[in-house]
Enzyme design. Structure first.
Site, PDB file in Angstrom:
ATOM      1  N   MET A 141       0.906  -1.265  -0.086  1.00 38.25           N
ATOM      2  CA  MET A 141      -0.041  -0.027  -0.110  1.00 38.25           C
ATOM      3  C   MET A 141       0.819   1.322  -0.057  1.00 38.25           C
ATOM      4  SD  MET A 141      -3.414  -0.781   1.943  1.00 38.25           S
ATOM      5  CE  MET A 141      -2.875  -0.544   3.650  1.00 38.25           C
ATOM      6  N   HIS A 179       9.172  -3.345   3.489  1.00 36.84           N
ATOM      7  CA  HIS A 179       8.618  -3.847   2.046  1.00 36.84           C
ATOM      8  C   HIS A 179       9.784  -4.186   1.055  1.00 36.84           C
ATOM      9  CE1 HIS A 179       5.517  -0.706   3.712  1.00 36.84           C
ATOM     10  NE2 HIS A 179       4.790  -1.863   3.160  1.00 36.84           N
ATOM     11  N   SER A 210       6.660  -0.317  10.166  1.00 38.62           N
ATOM     12  CA  SER A 210       5.051  -0.268   9.681  1.00 38.62           C
ATOM     13  C   SER A 210       4.894   1.133   9.037  1.00 38.62           C
ATOM     14  CB  SER A 210       4.094  -0.649  10.552  1.00 38.62           C
ATOM     15  OG  SER A 210       2.932  -0.230  10.316  1.00 38.62           O
TER      16      SER A 210
HETATM   17  P1  AMP Z   1       1.422  -2.876   3.432  1.00 36.04           P
HETATM   18  O1  AMP Z   1       1.794  -1.859   2.700  1.00 36.04           O
HETATM   19  O2  AMP Z   1       1.504  -2.470   4.937  1.00 36.04           O
HETATM   20  O3  AMP Z   1      -0.079  -3.410   2.979  1.00 36.04           O
HETATM   21  O4  AMP Z   1       2.188  -3.981   3.506  1.00 36.04           O
HETATM   22  C1  AMP Z   1       2.742  -4.653   2.102  1.00 36.04           C
HETATM   23  C2  AMP Z   1       3.383  -5.886   2.742  1.00 36.04           C
HETATM   24  O5  AMP Z   1       4.825  -5.856   3.452  1.00 36.04           O
HETATM   25  C3  AMP Z   1       2.761  -6.900   3.245  1.00 36.04           C
HETATM   26  O6  AMP Z   1       2.934  -8.126   2.793  1.00 36.04           O
HETATM   27  C4  AMP Z   1       3.105  -6.822   4.653  1.00 36.04           C
HETATM   28  O7  AMP Z   1       3.199  -7.841   5.275  1.00 36.04           O
HETATM   29  C5  AMP Z   1       4.501  -6.416   4.422  1.00 36.04           C
HETATM   30  N1  AMP Z   1       5.347  -6.023   5.563  1.00 36.04           N
HETATM   31  C6  AMP Z   1       4.962  -4.741   6.113  1.00 36.04           C
HETATM   32  N2  AMP Z   1       5.567  -4.301   7.122  1.00 36.04           N
HETATM   33  C7  AMP Z   1       6.642  -5.386   7.167  1.00 36.04           C
HETATM   34  C8  AMP Z   1       7.813  -5.584   8.046  1.00 36.04           C
HETATM   35  N3  AMP Z   1       8.185  -4.961   9.024  1.00 36.04           N
HETATM   36  N4  AMP Z   1       8.576  -6.661   7.699  1.00 36.04           N
HETATM   37  C9  AMP Z   1       8.136  -7.460   6.723  1.00 36.04           C
HETATM   38  N5  AMP Z   1       7.042  -7.347   5.947  1.00 36.04           N
HETATM   39  C10 AMP Z   1       6.606  -6.282   6.040  1.00 36.04           C
END
Ligand code: AMP
Length: 290
Positions: A39, A46, A194
Site C-alpha cells: 500500500m 517492504h 510499519s
Molecule cells: P502494507 O503496505 O502494509 O500493506 O504491506 C505490504 C506488504 O509488506 C505486506 O505483505 C506486509 O506484511 C509486508 N510488511 C509490512 N511491514 C513489514 C515488516 N516490518 N517486515 C516484513 N514485511 C512487512
C-alpha cells in the site's frame, strides 16, 4: 496503448493494458516474474520482500495501491500515508523492475460486485477486530494476481494472519502462484517496521517497542513452563501498564493452521498481538518453537 512513465527511477505503470504488455514481453523471453503487493509508504520491511522476490525471480513488480475495501468505516483510509515518488526511488534501489500503481476506478469500476473471502484462518485475531478486512485483502490480491499473473508473490510475516490467508486462497482456488512469506524487519529497538509507525508521537514511539519486548518475555515464560493463559493475561496487562490504550488481542496460535492453542505442544506455535497506541494500531508476532 502502452503508457510507461519514464522520468521515475523505475518504470511506473498505471493502466492494465500497459501492465499486460510488459508482462507479456517478459513472458515471451521466458522470464520468471515475482510480485510484491504493497500500500506504499514503503520502508525496509517492504524492500526486503522485493529483494526476496528478486533473489527468486528474473523480474519483480511491486504494486502500490491503497485498497479502500480493506479499511473499516472508522479506519485511516483517507489519511493513510502516500508518497509515490519516494516509493519509486526505494523500489528502484531494492531491485524492483516495475511499479504498478493502478487507479482506484480501474480496480473498482461502477458495478463491481464480487467478493473473494477465505473462511477459517480469518476467524478471530484481526478478523474479529476488523470485520470485512480480510475479504478486502483477498479480493484485491486476487485481482492483482490475475492482472500480473506472477510465478511468485511475497508477503510479510508482519501480517501473519494475512500471509496464511493468502496461502489458503492460492491453494483453494488453484491459483498458479507460489505464495511466500518474508521475515519481519524491525527497528533496532525491536519495533516491527510499519507505515503506520509514522502516526506515533515521540512519546508513543518510545513506548512502541514494548509490544515486541512483551511478546518475547511471554514467549520465554511459556517455553520456561509457565501456563499459557497466565502468560497471555500478563502480556495484556503489561501492554496497558506500559501505556498502550487498548489491546485487541494477545493470543497463542498454531503457526500453520492458526488454531488457538491452550498450551505449547510439539508443533510450531505463533504468539500474535495487536494493540492501540495513540492513532496507531500496532501488530506484532513471534515464533514460539518448542
Ligand atoms: P502494507 O503496505 O502494509 O500493506 O504491506 C505490504 C506488504 O509488506 C505486506 O505483505 C506486509 O506484511 C509486508 N510488511 C509490512 N511491514 C513489514 C515488516 N516490518 N517486515 C516484513 N514485511 C512487512
Amino acid at each position: 496503448m502502452t503508457s510507461i512513465t519514464g522520468d521515475a527511477p523505475l518504470p511506473v505503470v498505471r493502466d492494465l493494458d500497459s501492465l499486460r504488455a510488459v508482462v507479456a514481453a517478459w513472458r515471451a523471453q521466458g522470464l520468471r516474474i515475482g510480485l510484491v503487493p504493497t500500500m506504499g509508504a514503503l520502508h525496509a520491511g517492504h524492500t526486503s520482500l522485493v529483494a526476496l522476490a528478486k533473489a527468486r525471480c528474473d523480474r519483480v513488480i511491486a504494486t502500490v495501491f491503497v485498497n479502500p475495501t480493506q479499511f473499516g468505516p472508522n479506519e485511516d483510509f483517507a489519511s493513510y500515508p502516500r508518497d509515490e515518488a519516494a516509493d519509486a526511488a526505494k523500489l528502484a534501489d531494492a531491485g524492483a523492475d516495475l511499479m504498478y500503481a493502478p487507479q482506484l476506478e480501474s480496480m473498482y469500476p461502477a458495478g463491481f460486485s464480487t467478493v473473494v473471502s477465505v473462511a477459517g484462518v480469518t476467524d478471530g485475531l484481526c478478523g474479529a477486530t476488523r470485520p470485512g478486512h480480510f475479504a478486502g485483502v483477498t479480493t484485491v490480491v486476487t485481482k492483482l494476481l490475475n492482472r500480473v499473473q506472477p510465478d511468485l508473490a511475497v508477503f510479510g510475516e508482519k501480517d501473519y494472519q494475512q500471509l496464511l490467508t493468502l496461502k489458503r486462497l492460492a491453494a483453494d482456488l488453484d491459483l498458479p502462484v507460489e505464495v511466500v512469506g518474508g521475515p519481519i524487519v524491525r527497528e533496532a529497538d525491536g519495533l516491527a517496521m510499519s507505515s503506520r509507525n509514522a502516526y506515533l508521537t515521540a512519546g508513543e514511539r518510545a513506548v512502541a517497542p514494548e509490544l515486541n519486548r512483551t511478546l518475547r518475555r511471554a514467549a520465554a515464560d511459556m517455553l520456561g513452563g509457565a501456563e499459557v493463559d497466565d502468560c497471555l493475561d500478563w502480556a495484556r496487562g503489561e501492554l496497558l501498564a506500559r501505556g498502550f490504550a487498548g489491546v485487541d488481542y494477545v493470543e497463542l496460535r498454531d503457526a500453520e493452521t492458526l488454531e488457538p492453542l491452550a498450551e505449547l505442544g510439539d508443533r510450531p506455535a505463533r504468539l500474535l498481538a495487536a494493540a492501540h497506541l495513540g492513532r496507531a494500531r500496532l501488530l506484532d508476532n513471534i515464533a514460539v518453537d518448542p
